[in-house]
Design an enzyme around this catalytic site. Structure first.
Site, PDB file in Angstrom:
ATOM      1  N   ASP A  45      -5.422   2.994   2.553  1.00 45.48           N
ATOM      2  CA  ASP A  45      -6.354   2.060   3.200  1.00 45.48           C
ATOM      3  C   ASP A  45      -6.403   2.303   4.702  1.00 45.48           C
ATOM      4  OD1 ASP A  45      -6.771   0.975   0.729  1.00 45.48           O
ATOM      5  OD2 ASP A  45      -5.813  -0.943   1.143  1.00 45.48           O
ATOM      6  N   ARG A  57     -13.343   2.114  -5.268  1.00 47.77           N
ATOM      7  CA  ARG A  57     -12.978   2.291  -3.858  1.00 47.77           C
ATOM      8  C   ARG A  57     -12.601   3.739  -3.536  1.00 47.77           C
ATOM      9  NH1 ARG A  57      -9.445  -3.160  -2.285  1.00 47.77           N
ATOM     10  NH2 ARG A  57     -10.950  -4.670  -3.131  1.00 47.77           N
ATOM     11  N   ASP A  74       0.851  -1.188   0.000  1.00 48.71           N
ATOM     12  CA  ASP A  74       0.000   0.000   0.000  1.00 48.71           C
ATOM     13  C   ASP A  74       0.888   1.240   0.000  1.00 48.71           C
ATOM     14  OD1 ASP A  74      -2.321  -1.550   0.191  1.00 48.71           O
ATOM     15  OD2 ASP A  74      -2.320  -1.459   2.390  1.00 48.71           O
TER      16      ASP A  74
END
Length: 316
Positions: A159, A212, A132
């Site tokens: 995230d 997302r 990430d």
């Protein structure tokens, strides 16, 4: 938020960085030009988010120096210069401000927040991360991610999961990301996540992203407002596992499948979609009841959000 010129917005941002950091700045190492004058949304609650204000400042330009500088829980301001190639995820400690000088870039890896508190990340570029770009987990609280630019990488750009709370994501630019922002990682983690995952997403520029932005589980009320979405692939926002999302005042352009109620194998959540400006986009869905947010805010005129966000979002 009133609409003012980009020069005035950046001047306000500069004054706040100076006040928070208590730095002695010279013309040879100017503070980054930031888009807004202070933290708003959830990160302004729960005691507020000040990062490393009052702590010592250091400037780093290598991976080893960066990793060392951001560790530990003492107050500190870490300024990033140039491009730093990381070999993986770097753990960031509490009470930290990470501020990029103009053009500062992290590549190859990302930032990990694990049970941390009171962190600000501003004016950085992220590219080619191998996991990430930013991972927030294990009940990290009071984090502010502001005026950063995200390219593409392996997994999520930003995230947030595992009971983390009181977070604001503002004035960032996401260029072509796929799995952009997950909020809540698993349908089976409700025991930790319910009552948490309170995040404000505002004035972000989702530029050709796929999905997302964000995908939400359990969090309520998640506030998604005054963002600019353009040329979106799969969808903008997904609400699942009884999450409650307030989706308002956004500018959506060529983002036809704006809202998913339920996603994949996840059960549906709730969403209130209102006052969004639509160009080449069908009306976003609403479903169920959603509570208001517990802080004051004002919306920009939705038809002006595109010009406001494109003028000021992202790193310098």
């Amino acid at each position: 938020m009133s609409t003012i010129s980009i020069h005035a917005r950046r001047a306000l941002g500069l004054l706040v960085v100076v006040a928070l950091a208590t730095l002695s700045l010279s013309v040879f190492n100017p503070a980054p030009a930031l888009a807004q004058s202070g933290v708003t949304g959830y990160a302004s609650m729960n005691g507020g988010t000040t990062g490393g204000a009052g702590g010592p400042s250091t400037t780093v330009s290598s991976a080893s120096a960066f990793t060392s500088a951001v560790a530990g829980s003492n107050a500190k301001i870490v300024r990033v210069s140039g491009t730093i190639a990381l070999s993986g995820m770097v753990n960031v400690g509490s009470n930290t401000s990470i501020i990029g000088n103009s053009g500062a870039t992290l590549t190859g890896g990302g930032l990990n927040f694990d049970s941390d508190r009171n962190v600000i990340v501003q004016n950085l570029r992220f590219n080619n991360w191998n996991d990430d770009a930013i991972n927030v987990q294990d009940e990290s609280t009071n984090l502010w991610f502001d005026n950063n630019t995200f390219g593409t990488g392996y997994d999520g750009a930003l995230d947030i999961k595992r009971g983390s709370d009181y977070i604001t994501v503002s004035w960032n630019r996401f260029n072509g990301t796929d799995k952009t922002m997950l909020l809540g990682h698993s349908d089976s983690n409700g025991g930790q996540d319910i009552g948490h995952l309170r995040v404000s997403y505002h004035h972000n520029w989702f530029n050709g992203t796929n999905q997302r932005t964000p995908r939400v589980r359990f969090g309520s009320t998640v506030h998604v407002y005054s963002n600019y979405y353009v040329n979106i692939g799969a969808y903008c926002v997904a609400t699942t596992e009884n999450a409650g999302v307030l989706f308002e005042g956004n500018y959506l352009e060529n983002a036809n499948d704006a809202v998913h109620i339920g996603e994949g194998s996840s059960d549906p959540g709730r969403i209130l979609s209102r006052n969004n400006h639509l160009v080449g986009t069908s009306t976003p869905q609403s479903s169920g009841s959603v509570s208001g947010v517990p802080y004051g805010y004002s919306l920009d005129t939705p038809s002006n959000v595109k010009s406001i966000v494109t003028a000021s979002a992202g790193a310098s």
